[in-house]
Motif scaffolding. Structure first.
Motif, PDB file in Angstrom:
ATOM      1  N   LYS A   1     -13.416 -42.791 -69.393  1.00 51.76           N
ATOM      2  CA  LYS A   1     -14.027 -41.537 -68.946  1.00 51.76           C
ATOM      3  C   LYS A   1     -15.256 -41.183 -69.789  1.00 51.76           C
ATOM      4  CE  LYS A   1      -9.814 -39.442 -67.051  1.00 51.76           C
ATOM      5  NZ  LYS A   1      -8.916 -40.586 -67.175  1.00 51.76           N
ATOM      6  N   VAL A   2     -15.241 -41.538 -71.069  1.00 49.42           N
ATOM      7  CA  VAL A   2     -16.357 -41.213 -71.957  1.00 49.42           C
ATOM      8  C   VAL A   2     -17.528 -42.182 -71.756  1.00 49.42           C
ATOM      9  CG1 VAL A   2     -17.098 -41.112 -74.382  1.00 49.42           C
ATOM     10  CG2 VAL A   2     -14.919 -40.097 -73.695  1.00 49.42           C
ATOM     11  N   PHE A   3     -17.255 -43.492 -71.767  1.00 49.28           N
ATOM     12  CA  PHE A   3     -18.331 -44.482 -71.803  1.00 49.28           C
ATOM     13  C   PHE A   3     -18.757 -45.005 -70.434  1.00 49.28           C
ATOM     14  CE2 PHE A   3     -16.493 -44.890 -76.125  1.00 49.28           C
ATOM     15  CZ  PHE A   3     -17.609 -44.454 -76.820  1.00 49.28           C
ATOM     16  N   VAL A   4     -17.888 -44.978 -69.438  1.00 47.40           N
ATOM     17  CA  VAL A   4     -18.254 -45.485 -68.115  1.00 47.40           C
ATOM     18  C   VAL A   4     -18.591 -44.335 -67.173  1.00 47.40           C
ATOM     19  CG1 VAL A   4     -17.471 -46.821 -66.105  1.00 47.40           C
ATOM     20  CG2 VAL A   4     -16.894 -47.590 -68.415  1.00 47.40           C
ATOM     21  N   PHE A   5     -17.661 -43.418 -67.027  1.00 48.54           N
ATOM     22  CA  PHE A   5     -17.900 -42.286 -66.123  1.00 48.54           C
ATOM     23  C   PHE A   5     -18.766 -41.214 -66.782  1.00 48.54           C
ATOM     24  CE2 PHE A   5     -13.460 -43.499 -64.516  1.00 48.54           C
ATOM     25  CZ  PHE A   5     -13.965 -44.423 -63.624  1.00 48.54           C
ATOM     26  N   THR A   6     -18.848 -41.199 -68.079  1.00 49.77           N
ATOM     27  CA  THR A   6     -19.535 -40.224 -68.943  1.00 49.77           C
ATOM     28  C   THR A   6     -18.830 -38.865 -68.885  1.00 49.77           C
ATOM     29  OG1 THR A   6     -21.173 -39.349 -67.375  1.00 49.77           O
ATOM     30  CG2 THR A   6     -21.751 -41.394 -68.575  1.00 49.77           C
ATOM     31  N   LEU A   7     -19.057 -38.097 -69.937  1.00 49.14           N
ATOM     32  CA  LEU A   7     -18.434 -36.766 -69.992  1.00 49.14           C
ATOM     33  C   LEU A   7     -18.882 -35.872 -68.838  1.00 49.14           C
ATOM     34  CD1 LEU A   7     -18.554 -36.108 -73.854  1.00 49.14           C
ATOM     35  CD2 LEU A   7     -16.544 -36.644 -72.475  1.00 49.14           C
ATOM     36  N   PRO A   8     -20.207 -35.783 -68.568  1.00 49.91           N
ATOM     37  CA  PRO A   8     -20.621 -34.947 -67.428  1.00 49.91           C
ATOM     38  C   PRO A   8     -20.095 -35.486 -66.089  1.00 49.91           C
ATOM     39  CG  PRO A   8     -22.513 -35.419 -68.841  1.00 49.91           C
ATOM     40  CD  PRO A   8     -21.366 -36.252 -69.332  1.00 49.91           C
ATOM     41  N   GLY A   9     -20.030 -36.813 -65.960  1.00 48.56           N
ATOM     42  CA  GLY A   9     -19.524 -37.404 -64.722  1.00 48.56           C
ATOM     43  C   GLY A   9     -18.053 -37.088 -64.505  1.00 48.56           C
ATOM     44  N   THR A  10     -17.280 -37.114 -65.577  1.00 46.94           N
ATOM     45  CA  THR A  10     -15.858 -36.774 -65.482  1.00 46.94           C
ATOM     46  C   THR A  10     -15.695 -35.308 -65.116  1.00 46.94           C
ATOM     47  OG1 THR A  10     -15.287 -38.476 -67.106  1.00 46.94           O
ATOM     48  CG2 THR A  10     -13.668 -36.730 -66.754  1.00 46.94           C
ATOM     49  N   ALA A  11     -16.486 -34.438 -65.754  1.00 51.97           N
ATOM     50  CA  ALA A  11     -16.423 -33.005 -65.431  1.00 51.97           C
ATOM     51  C   ALA A  11     -16.787 -32.770 -63.968  1.00 51.97           C
ATOM     52  CB  ALA A  11     -17.358 -32.222 -66.354  1.00 51.97           C
ATOM     53  N   GLN A  12     -17.793 -33.488 -63.482  1.00 52.10           N
ATOM     54  CA  GLN A  12     -18.215 -33.352 -62.087  1.00 52.10           C
ATOM     55  C   GLN A  12     -17.104 -33.839 -61.141  1.00 52.10           C
ATOM     56  OE1 GLN A  12     -21.693 -35.616 -61.084  1.00 52.10           O
ATOM     57  NE2 GLN A  12     -22.223 -34.266 -59.382  1.00 52.10           N
ATOM     58  N   PHE A  13     -16.419 -34.912 -61.503  1.00 50.97           N
ATOM     59  CA  PHE A  13     -15.319 -35.409 -60.675  1.00 50.97           C
ATOM     60  C   PHE A  13     -14.205 -34.366 -60.596  1.00 50.97           C
ATOM     61  CE2 PHE A  13     -11.169 -37.584 -60.427  1.00 50.97           C
ATOM     62  CZ  PHE A  13     -11.275 -38.095 -59.139  1.00 50.97           C
ATOM     63  N   PHE A  14     -13.878 -33.746 -61.709  1.00 52.60           N
ATOM     64  CA  PHE A  14     -12.841 -32.704 -61.701  1.00 52.60           C
ATOM     65  C   PHE A  14     -13.259 -31.537 -60.802  1.00 52.60           C
ATOM     66  CE2 PHE A  14     -10.837 -35.145 -64.888  1.00 52.60           C
ATOM     67  CZ  PHE A  14      -9.556 -34.654 -65.091  1.00 52.60           C
ATOM     68  N   GLU A  15     -14.543 -31.175 -60.865  1.00 54.45           N
ATOM     69  CA  GLU A  15     -15.038 -30.110 -59.978  1.00 54.45           C
ATOM     70  C   GLU A  15     -14.946 -30.512 -58.510  1.00 54.45           C
ATOM     71  OE1 GLU A  15     -18.976 -29.247 -61.532  1.00 54.45           O
ATOM     72  OE2 GLU A  15     -18.224 -27.338 -62.326  1.00 54.45           O
ATOM     73  N   SER A  16     -15.174 -31.794 -58.203  1.00 52.36           N
ATOM     74  CA  SER A  16     -15.090 -32.254 -56.809  1.00 52.36           C
ATOM     75  C   SER A  16     -13.662 -32.168 -56.271  1.00 52.36           C
ATOM     76  CB  SER A  16     -15.611 -33.693 -56.684  1.00 52.36           C
ATOM     77  OG  SER A  16     -14.677 -34.631 -57.187  1.00 52.36           O
ATOM     78  N   LEU A  17     -12.705 -32.136 -57.185  1.00 55.05           N
ATOM     79  CA  LEU A  17     -11.306 -31.983 -56.782  1.00 55.05           C
ATOM     80  C   LEU A  17     -10.899 -30.514 -56.663  1.00 55.05           C
ATOM     81  CD1 LEU A  17      -9.647 -34.678 -59.097  1.00 55.05           C
ATOM     82  CD2 LEU A  17     -10.067 -34.860 -56.640  1.00 55.05           C
ATOM     83  N   GLY A  18     -11.833 -29.628 -57.002  1.00 59.78           N
ATOM     84  CA  GLY A  18     -11.527 -28.202 -56.976  1.00 59.78           C
ATOM     85  C   GLY A  18     -10.934 -27.696 -58.279  1.00 59.78           C
ATOM     86  N   LEU A  19     -11.023 -28.490 -59.314  1.00 57.46           N
ATOM     87  CA  LEU A  19     -10.501 -28.110 -60.629  1.00 57.46           C
ATOM     88  C   LEU A  19     -11.657 -27.680 -61.526  1.00 57.46           C
ATOM     89  CD1 LEU A  19      -8.106 -31.172 -61.089  1.00 57.46           C
ATOM     90  CD2 LEU A  19      -7.445 -28.837 -60.468  1.00 57.46           C
TER      91      LEU A  19
END
Length: 191
Positions: free
Chosen positions: A56-74
């Motif tokens: 999540k840190v090095f591949v998806f990146t921190l902002p990318g992970t946060a954005q994915f959580f937002e896309s789930l409604g979280l």
């Protein structure tokens, strides 16, 4: 008159001692297998949590992970909390620190991962990953909780015979005095 019963009592004591040593060996062997299995499970789970946090840190990146959580409604912040829990929990599992507590705390994260992948099908090789792997890891974490004692490594050995008997679910009885070659107590299983 006591000397008439002495051979029978000696035989009883020897039988109890042999049965006790065989039962103790079986319990020790079984306990060693359980502890070895719990160790391998703990190391595997810990490594998996560390790897997923680093992914999540090095591949998806921190902002990318946060954005994915937002896309789930979280909330986006939950992505950062998840990364911290996965990394910190993984390290604690590998080190064997508060194993049950850590595994218990990580179960909701695994259930959340299961929820996030529910719509993708069963197999994890499906596009966006299915829910088979998170369910398996949830069951593995629950097994880790069951297989270890609270606080980390199991410590079932005790220095006193009554404590060992109580830990094994047995009771200690005093045997009649013999010629000194045989122990005067035996642990009788309550099974």
């Amino acid at each position: 008159m006591d000397h008439l019963f002495q051979p029978a009592m000696t035989h009883l004591t020897i039988s109890c001692e042999l049965e006790n040593s065989m039962t103790a060996y079986t319990r020790t062997t079984d306990q060693a297998r359980i502890e070895t299995g719990a160790l391998l499970l703990r190391l595997g789970l810990g490594s998996m949590f560390i790897a997923h946090a680093l992914l999540k840190v090095f591949v998806f990146t921190l902002p990318g992970t946060a954005q994915f959580f937002e896309s789930l409604g979280l909330p986006a912040a939950l992505g950062y909390v998840t990364i911290a829990a996965e990394f910190g929990g993984g390290v604690l599992l590998v080190l064997g620190v508060y194993t049950r507590y850590v595994a218990l705390a990580l179960v909701p994260i695994l259930l959340g991962a299961t929820w996030a992948h529910l719509g993708n099908g069963w197999f994890f090789s499906a596009p966006n990953g299915g829910w088979e792997y998170p369910v398996f890891l949830t069951l593995a974490a629950i097994t880790q909780i069951i297989a270890t004692s609270w606080g980390g490594l199991r410590s079932s050995r005790s220095s006193s015979a009554p404590a060992r008997a109580a830990a094994a679910g047995s009771r200690l009885i005093k045997m009649p005095k013999t010629d000194g070659l045989i122990r005067r107590s035996a642990i009788i299983s309550s099974e």
